[in-house]
Design a protein around this motif. Structure first.
Motif, short mmCIF file in Angstrom:
data_model
loop_
_atom_site.label_atom_id
_atom_site.label_comp_id
_atom_site.label_asym_id
_atom_site.label_seq_id
_atom_site.Cartn_x
_atom_site.Cartn_y
_atom_site.Cartn_z
N LEU A 27 23.48 96.37 -53.02
CA LEU A 27 23.08 96.26 -51.61
C LEU A 27 22.50 94.89 -51.29
N GLN A 28 21.75 94.32 -52.20
CA GLN A 28 21.17 93.00 -51.98
C GLN A 28 22.24 91.92 -51.99
N LYS A 29 23.22 92.05 -52.88
CA LYS A 29 24.31 91.07 -52.91
C LYS A 29 25.10 91.12 -51.62
N ARG A 30 25.29 92.30 -51.09
CA ARG A 30 26.07 92.48 -49.88
C ARG A 30 25.34 91.92 -48.65
N GLY A 31 24.03 92.05 -48.62
CA GLY A 31 23.28 91.70 -47.43
C GLY A 31 22.68 90.31 -47.41
N LYS A 32 22.25 89.82 -48.55
CA LYS A 32 21.51 88.56 -48.58
C LYS A 32 22.03 87.69 -49.71
N LYS A 33 21.40 86.55 -49.84
CA LYS A 33 21.70 85.71 -50.99
C LYS A 33 21.07 86.35 -52.22
N TRP A 34 21.86 86.56 -53.23
CA TRP A 34 21.37 87.15 -54.46
C TRP A 34 21.85 86.29 -55.60
N SER A 35 21.02 86.05 -56.54
CA SER A 35 21.40 85.18 -57.65
C SER A 35 20.97 85.81 -58.97
N GLU A 36 21.50 85.27 -60.02
CA GLU A 36 21.12 85.72 -61.36
C GLU A 36 19.63 85.46 -61.60
N ARG A 37 19.13 84.39 -61.02
CA ARG A 37 17.70 84.07 -61.17
C ARG A 37 16.83 85.16 -60.53
N ARG A 38 17.21 85.62 -59.33
CA ARG A 38 16.44 86.69 -58.67
C ARG A 38 16.52 87.97 -59.47
N TYR A 39 17.68 88.25 -60.08
CA TYR A 39 17.85 89.44 -60.90
C TYR A 39 16.92 89.38 -62.12
N ARG A 40 16.91 88.26 -62.80
CA ARG A 40 16.03 88.10 -63.97
C ARG A 40 14.56 88.20 -63.57
N GLN A 41 14.23 87.63 -62.41
CA GLN A 41 12.85 87.70 -61.92
C GLN A 41 12.47 89.15 -61.62
N LEU A 42 13.37 89.91 -61.02
CA LEU A 42 13.11 91.32 -60.73
C LEU A 42 12.88 92.09 -62.02
N LEU A 43 13.70 91.87 -63.03
CA LEU A 43 13.53 92.57 -64.31
C LEU A 43 12.18 92.23 -64.95
N ALA A 44 11.79 90.97 -64.88
CA ALA A 44 10.50 90.56 -65.44
C ALA A 44 9.34 91.22 -64.70
N GLU A 45 9.44 91.27 -63.38
CA GLU A 45 8.37 91.89 -62.59
C GLU A 45 8.33 93.39 -62.80
N LEU A 46 9.48 94.02 -62.97
CA LEU A 46 9.52 95.46 -63.23
C LEU A 46 8.81 95.82 -64.53
N SER A 47 8.95 94.96 -65.53
CA SER A 47 8.32 95.25 -66.82
C SER A 47 6.79 95.19 -66.74
N ARG A 48 6.28 94.45 -65.75
CA ARG A 48 4.82 94.31 -65.61
C ARG A 48 4.25 95.18 -64.50
N SER A 49 5.09 95.81 -63.71
CA SER A 49 4.64 96.52 -62.51
C SER A 49 4.08 97.90 -62.81
N GLN A 50 3.06 98.27 -62.06
CA GLN A 50 2.52 99.62 -62.09
C GLN A 50 3.03 100.44 -60.91
N ALA A 51 3.62 99.77 -59.90
CA ALA A 51 4.04 100.43 -58.67
C ALA A 51 5.41 101.11 -58.79
N ILE A 52 6.25 100.61 -59.66
CA ILE A 52 7.60 101.14 -59.83
C ILE A 52 7.75 101.62 -61.27
N SER A 53 8.15 102.87 -61.42
CA SER A 53 8.36 103.37 -62.77
C SER A 53 9.86 103.52 -63.04
N PRO A 54 10.36 102.85 -64.07
CA PRO A 54 11.77 102.99 -64.39
C PRO A 54 12.02 104.26 -65.22
#
Length: 72
Positions: A27-54
């Motif tokens: 959905l992000q690729k379809r709507g906005k600019k999405w890059s491999e850098r943003r994907y890696r950043q999201l994965l890094a933030e998910l590993s440290r986040s308490q708000a989102i549980s995978p």
């Protein structure tokens, strides 16, 4: 705004509690600019986040990472 904040805003704006990581990226690729850098950043933030549980589930024989918003 961090990638986690964008994800939380996306979930709250659509009245969702969870989404698969693959669906969110699609959905992000379809709507906005999405890059491999943003994907890696999201994965890094998910590993440290308490708000989102995978959670990991299987769909059609494949493992899918589900992102669930933790509510207070």
């Amino acid at each position: 705004m961090t990638e986690i904040q964008r994800l939380i805003c996306f979930l709250e704006s659509g009245k969702r509690k969870e989404i698969s990581l693959a669906e969110y990226v699609l959905l992000q690729k379809r709507g906005k600019k999405w890059s491999e850098r943003r994907y890696r950043q999201l994965l890094a933030e998910l590993s440290r986040s308490q708000a989102i549980s995978p959670n990991y589930t299987t769909q059609n024989g494949q493992v899918v990472r589900m992102l669930k918003l933790r509510t207070a």
